[in-house]
Design an enzyme around this catalytic site. Structure first.
Site, PDB file in Angstrom:
ATOM      1  N   GLU A 108      62.463  48.686  27.535  1.00  0.00           N
ATOM      2  CA  GLU A 108      61.378  49.621  27.314  1.00  0.00           C
ATOM      3  C   GLU A 108      60.102  49.006  27.873  1.00  0.00           C
ATOM      4  O   GLU A 108      59.680  47.926  27.447  1.00  0.00           O
ATOM      5  CB  GLU A 108      61.234  49.978  25.826  1.00  0.00           C
ATOM      6  CG  GLU A 108      62.418  50.805  25.323  1.00  0.00           C
ATOM      7  CD  GLU A 108      62.187  51.470  23.968  1.00  0.00           C
ATOM      8  OE1 GLU A 108      61.325  50.989  23.199  1.00  0.00           O
ATOM      9  OE2 GLU A 108      62.892  52.464  23.681  1.00  0.00           O
TER      10      GLU A 108
ATOM     11  N   ARG B 266      71.046  50.839  23.073  1.00  0.00           N
ATOM     12  CA  ARG B 266      71.005  52.265  22.722  1.00  0.00           C
ATOM     13  C   ARG B 266      72.160  52.708  21.848  1.00  0.00           C
ATOM     14  O   ARG B 266      72.013  53.593  20.992  1.00  0.00           O
ATOM     15  CB  ARG B 266      70.985  53.114  23.998  1.00  0.00           C
ATOM     16  CG  ARG B 266      69.807  52.884  24.889  1.00  0.00           C
ATOM     17  CD  ARG B 266      68.507  53.237  24.195  1.00  0.00           C
ATOM     18  NE  ARG B 266      67.360  52.992  25.086  1.00  0.00           N
ATOM     19  CZ  ARG B 266      66.122  52.936  24.658  1.00  0.00           C
ATOM     20  NH1 ARG B 266      65.836  53.083  23.372  1.00  0.00           N
ATOM     21  NH2 ARG B 266      65.141  52.711  25.510  1.00  0.00           N
TER      22      ARG B 266
ATOM     23  N   ASP C 190      60.479  45.883  25.270  1.00  0.00           N
ATOM     24  CA  ASP C 190      61.183  46.084  23.997  1.00  0.00           C
ATOM     25  C   ASP C 190      62.658  46.388  24.310  1.00  0.00           C
ATOM     26  O   ASP C 190      63.090  47.531  24.311  1.00  0.00           O
ATOM     27  CB  ASP C 190      60.514  47.247  23.255  1.00  0.00           C
ATOM     28  CG  ASP C 190      61.217  47.583  21.945  1.00  0.00           C
ATOM     29  OD1 ASP C 190      61.874  46.691  21.381  1.00  0.00           O
ATOM     30  OD2 ASP C 190      61.098  48.741  21.499  1.00  0.00           O
TER      31      ASP C 190
ATOM     32  N   ARG D 129      68.877  64.053  19.773  1.00  0.00           N
ATOM     33  CA  ARG D 129      69.053  65.231  18.909  1.00  0.00           C
ATOM     34  C   ARG D 129      69.141  66.489  19.773  1.00  0.00           C
ATOM     35  O   ARG D 129      68.236  67.331  19.757  1.00  0.00           O
ATOM     36  CB  ARG D 129      67.868  65.355  17.930  1.00  0.00           C
ATOM     37  CG  ARG D 129      67.795  64.270  16.865  1.00  0.00           C
ATOM     38  CD  ARG D 129      66.586  64.476  15.956  1.00  0.00           C
ATOM     39  NE  ARG D 129      65.356  64.504  16.738  1.00  0.00           N
ATOM     40  CZ  ARG D 129      64.678  63.425  17.118  1.00  0.00           C
ATOM     41  NH1 ARG D 129      65.093  62.233  16.758  1.00  0.00           N
ATOM     42  NH2 ARG D 129      63.583  63.537  17.851  1.00  0.00           N
TER      43      ARG D 129
ATOM     44  N   GLU E 233      56.421  48.636  27.976  1.00  0.00           N
ATOM     45  CA  GLU E 233      55.365  48.912  27.001  1.00  0.00           C
ATOM     46  C   GLU E 233      54.134  48.042  27.260  1.00  0.00           C
ATOM     47  O   GLU E 233      54.224  47.007  27.905  1.00  0.00           O
ATOM     48  CB  GLU E 233      55.867  48.644  25.567  1.00  0.00           C
ATOM     49  CG  GLU E 233      57.155  49.402  25.239  1.00  0.00           C
ATOM     50  CD  GLU E 233      57.418  49.550  23.750  1.00  0.00           C
ATOM     51  OE1 GLU E 233      56.473  49.403  22.952  1.00  0.00           O
ATOM     52  OE2 GLU E 233      58.584  49.817  23.396  1.00  0.00           O
TER      53      GLU E 233
ATOM     54  N   GLU F 210      66.269  57.034  30.262  1.00  0.00           N
ATOM     55  CA  GLU F 210      65.565  58.179  30.856  1.00  0.00           C
ATOM     56  C   GLU F 210      65.739  58.199  32.376  1.00  0.00           C
ATOM     57  O   GLU F 210      66.043  59.250  32.955  1.00  0.00           O
ATOM     58  CB  GLU F 210      64.071  58.114  30.529  1.00  0.00           C
ATOM     59  CG  GLU F 210      63.737  58.297  29.066  1.00  0.00           C
ATOM     60  CD  GLU F 210      62.300  57.907  28.804  1.00  0.00           C
ATOM     61  OE1 GLU F 210      61.416  58.770  28.905  1.00  0.00           O
ATOM     62  OE2 GLU F 210      62.044  56.712  28.517  1.00  0.00           O
TER      63      GLU F 210
ATOM     64  N   LYS G   2      67.033  46.803  18.201  1.00  0.00           N
ATOM     65  CA  LYS G   2      65.746  46.413  18.796  1.00  0.00           C
ATOM     66  C   LYS G   2      65.390  44.948  18.553  1.00  0.00           C
ATOM     67  O   LYS G   2      64.652  44.352  19.327  1.00  0.00           O
ATOM     68  CB  LYS G   2      64.620  47.251  18.181  1.00  0.00           C
ATOM     69  CG  LYS G   2      64.751  48.735  18.386  1.00  0.00           C
ATOM     70  CD  LYS G   2      64.307  49.119  19.767  1.00  0.00           C
ATOM     71  CE  LYS G   2      64.174  50.624  19.891  1.00  0.00           C
ATOM     72  NZ  LYS G   2      63.585  50.997  21.179  1.00  0.00           N
TER      73      LYS G   2
ATOM     74  N   ASP H  40      55.923  48.412  16.574  1.00  0.00           N
ATOM     75  CA  ASP H  40      56.211  49.123  17.812  1.00  0.00           C
ATOM     76  C   ASP H  40      55.976  50.611  17.591  1.00  0.00           C
ATOM     77  O   ASP H  40      56.556  51.203  16.678  1.00  0.00           O
ATOM     78  CB  ASP H  40      57.650  48.860  18.255  1.00  0.00           C
ATOM     79  CG  ASP H  40      57.871  49.342  19.688  1.00  0.00           C
ATOM     80  OD1 ASP H  40      56.923  49.278  20.492  1.00  0.00           O
ATOM     81  OD2 ASP H  40      58.983  49.792  19.995  1.00  0.00           O
TER      82      ASP H  40
ATOM     83  N   HIS I 110      58.085  60.252  26.848  1.00  0.00           N
ATOM     84  CA  HIS I 110      59.210  59.455  26.349  1.00  0.00           C
ATOM     85  C   HIS I 110      59.785  60.055  25.074  1.00  0.00           C
ATOM     86  O   HIS I 110      61.007  60.194  24.939  1.00  0.00           O
ATOM     87  CB  HIS I 110      58.756  58.011  26.104  1.00  0.00           C
ATOM     88  CG  HIS I 110      59.800  57.166  25.437  1.00  0.00           C
ATOM     89  ND1 HIS I 110      60.930  56.713  26.103  1.00  0.00           N
ATOM     90  CD2 HIS I 110      59.918  56.706  24.158  1.00  0.00           C
ATOM     91  CE1 HIS I 110      61.683  56.003  25.265  1.00  0.00           C
ATOM     92  NE2 HIS I 110      61.093  55.983  24.084  1.00  0.00           N
TER      93      HIS I 110
ATOM     94  N   GLN J 230      71.499  51.352  18.372  1.00  0.00           N
ATOM     95  CA  GLN J 230      70.358  52.131  17.861  1.00  0.00           C
ATOM     96  C   GLN J 230      70.800  53.520  17.402  1.00  0.00           C
ATOM     97  O   GLN J 230      70.426  53.977  16.315  1.00  0.00           O
ATOM     98  CB  GLN J 230      69.303  52.257  18.976  1.00  0.00           C
ATOM     99  CG  GLN J 230      68.051  53.035  18.581  1.00  0.00           C
ATOM    100  CD  GLN J 230      67.107  53.257  19.773  1.00  0.00           C
ATOM    101  OE1 GLN J 230      67.342  52.750  20.878  1.00  0.00           O
ATOM    102  NE2 GLN J 230      66.045  54.002  19.550  1.00  0.00           N
TER     103      GLN J 230
ATOM    104  N   THR K 246      57.433  53.035  24.625  1.00  0.00           N
ATOM    105  CA  THR K 246      57.812  53.164  26.031  1.00  0.00           C
ATOM    106  C   THR K 246      56.831  54.061  26.778  1.00  0.00           C
ATOM    107  O   THR K 246      56.527  55.163  26.332  1.00  0.00           O
ATOM    108  CB  THR K 246      59.211  53.779  26.138  1.00  0.00           C
ATOM    109  OG1 THR K 246      60.091  53.040  25.310  1.00  0.00           O
ATOM    110  CG2 THR K 246      59.705  53.777  27.567  1.00  0.00           C
TER     111      THR K 246
ATOM    112  N   THR L 201      62.312  40.707  22.112  1.00  0.00           N
ATOM    113  CA  THR L 201      61.190  41.488  22.638  1.00  0.00           C
ATOM    114  C   THR L 201      60.356  40.528  23.478  1.00  0.00           C
ATOM    115  O   THR L 201      59.841  39.536  22.956  1.00  0.00           O
ATOM    116  CB  THR L 201      60.336  42.075  21.492  1.00  0.00           C
ATOM    117  OG1 THR L 201      61.185  42.833  20.616  1.00  0.00           O
ATOM    118  CG2 THR L 201      59.234  42.973  22.029  1.00  0.00           C
TER     119      THR L 201
ATOM    120  N   TYR M 165      70.091  54.337  13.397  1.00  0.00           N
ATOM    121  CA  TYR M 165      68.657  54.649  13.251  1.00  0.00           C
ATOM    122  C   TYR M 165      68.317  55.671  12.167  1.00  0.00           C
ATOM    123  O   TYR M 165      67.167  55.773  11.755  1.00  0.00           O
ATOM    124  CB  TYR M 165      68.051  55.058  14.587  1.00  0.00           C
ATOM    125  CG  TYR M 165      68.125  56.517  14.935  1.00  0.00           C
ATOM    126  CD1 TYR M 165      66.983  57.319  14.879  1.00  0.00           C
ATOM    127  CD2 TYR M 165      69.322  57.102  15.321  1.00  0.00           C
ATOM    128  CE1 TYR M 165      67.045  58.658  15.209  1.00  0.00           C
ATOM    129  CE2 TYR M 165      69.392  58.430  15.652  1.00  0.00           C
ATOM    130  CZ  TYR M 165      68.251  59.215  15.588  1.00  0.00           C
ATOM    131  OH  TYR M 165      68.321  60.531  15.902  1.00  0.00           O
TER     132      TYR M 165
HETATM  133 MN    MN Z   1      59.854  50.437  21.868  1.00  0.00          MN
END
Ligand code: MN
Length: 421
Positions: A191, A229, A225, A136, A193, A360, A245, A120, A127, A232, A346, A249, A236
């Site tokens: 997501e 969140r 996907d 962040r 994709e 988003e 994740k 992925d 995105h 994640q 994404t 999928t 992550y």
């Molecule tokens: Mn993805």
């Protein structure tokens, strides 16, 4: 005239001819080509001699995946496509057997290939910028490596699931009032994709030069996907996405070939700084695809309300292209195999309402999406159903479809397996 009538503006006109794996109810999943509202049995066409002399093994289309077909290479794919057009437009001397044609709705579709590896990527600059700001808030939205290489991670092929497969809400570690706690994900997301599927692979130690990507890429499909969140965000760093994740999928059933997409190839955006030589090509590896996310909830369905479109976006301005992704993922000598899948990341546009994920679209919960029945969504609730739709080209008379892929959220099971949370 075709051997089956194709409705105007069907996603699957005679210029598309996407392949998929379907079980017509006899317990023998095999390869089909979609034509309008119908599908034609490729194994039956092969037996009838439609592909005679091209060099296709006898059982190539009788299997539960397209891997063996994809391994045959571009000349064979092209010949098969030409023979199919002849046969389906009725100009071939070989007749299409009546019993080889079924209504598409009769087929139970699987994913089209059995990938050995799934990658992925993270190739939309909109995105990556949006998520960087949220994950962040105190740092640069784009990390310094983002404009140098297509960022990606290796995913989990075992949980690639077909269209319509329900998605169980995962449980795991996430922060609750700043403290790590195990429990159901409260921030389940999607997501939007586009997946690229490898045809001919490469051996270990032999990278695919970007100029030869066209010989290795078979085609494209839609990918959702699904992403937890909160799980994640906790896991992550430092090694990237893991359990947030890998629980599911979704992959769309009809694989559209690069040859069908050829008229919709466009120049991708100019890259700054210019990419390294191994990521540089003059070929137009952007694709003029239009993509949508549709949502309906249990309450909407109970009230007889139809699904609502919550995002519309385009694929043409993706920063990193499929050819660059393939060149990058093999540059260290990593092998790929027929049927391998790598997803775009994404797909988000620059405008409000063109983002490819709920985090988003709803601004991390600050701007919930209003639904037609007056309810709101920041993240997915149990019973919510998401459908991705996509096609190439703007003109409804000439566009070709990628089809759709959907899934409905099921309630969480406790991680110890003893019951519901
Ligand atoms: Mn993805």
């Amino acid at each position: 005239m075709t051997v089956v009538a194709i409705p105007d503006e069907s996603p699957f006109p005679i210029t598309n001819l996407p392949f998929g794996i379907g079980d017509p109810g006899d317990g023998h999943p095999r390869a089909w080509v979609a034509v309008g509202d119908h599908a034609v049995d490729l194994d039956a066409l092969h037996a009838a001699g439609v592909f005679h002399g091209i060099g296709i093994p006898p059982t190539c289309f009788a299997r539960g995946d397209l891997n063996a077909y994809l391994a045959l290479g571009r000349d064979v794919w092209s010949s098969v496509r030409a023979r199919l057009r002849d046969a389906l437009e009725g100009s071939s001397l070989t007749r299409v057997p009546e019993r080889s044609i079924v209504r598409r709705s009769r087929l139970r579709m699987d994913i089209p290939t059995r990938p050995v590896d799934y990658v992925d990527f993270y190739s939309s600059i909109h995105h990556a910028t949006n998520l960087g700001r949220m994950f962040r808030p105190d740092g640069d939205a784009l990390l310094p490596n983002w404009r140098r290489i297509p960022i990606g991670y290796h995913g989990r092929t075992g949980t690639l699931v077909p269209d319509g497969t329900p998605v169980r809400r995962p449980a795991g570690y996430r922060l609750v009032d700043g403290e790590p706690e195990v429990g159901p994900s409260g921030r389940l997301d999607i997501e939007l994709e586009v997946g690229t599927v490898v045809g001919v692979g490469n051996a270990v130690g032999e990278p695919i030069p970007i100029g030869r990507a066209v010989e290795h890429i078979y085609g494209m499909c839609l990918v959702n996907d699904w992403s937890a969140r909160d799980i994640q965000a906790f896991e992550y760093q430092p090694l990237g996405p893991f359990l947030g994740k890998s629980f599911a999928t979704s992959v769309s059933p009809w694989l559209v070939s690069l040859e069908a997409l050829e008229p919709f190839r466009v120049a991708p955006p100019t890259q700054d700084p210019p990419p390294a030589d191994y990521l540089t090509t003059d070929e137009p590896w952007g694709f003029d695809l239009h993509l949508e996310v549709w949502l309906d909830t249990e309450a909407m369905r109970a009230a007889g309300l139809p699904p609502v479109c919550i995002s519309e976006t385009g694929f043409a301005d993706m920063y990193w292209t499929p050819a660059q992704q393939l060149a990058h993922l093999t540059v260290n000598g990593a092998a790929t195999h027929p049927g391998d899948l790598f997803a775009s990341g994404t797909v988000s546009g620059a405008e409000l309402g063109s983002e490819g994920s709920l985090i988003e679209l709803a601004a991390n919960g600050d701007r919930p999406i209003r639904l037609p029945d007056g309810t709101e969504r920041a993240f997915l609730h149990d019973g919510d159903r998401v459908e991705l739709r996509g096609w190439a080209g703007a003109d409804p008379r000439t566009r070709i479809g990628l089809g759709t892929v959907s899934g409905t959220v099921l309630d969480c099971r406790a991680p110890d397996g003893r019951g519901r949370t």
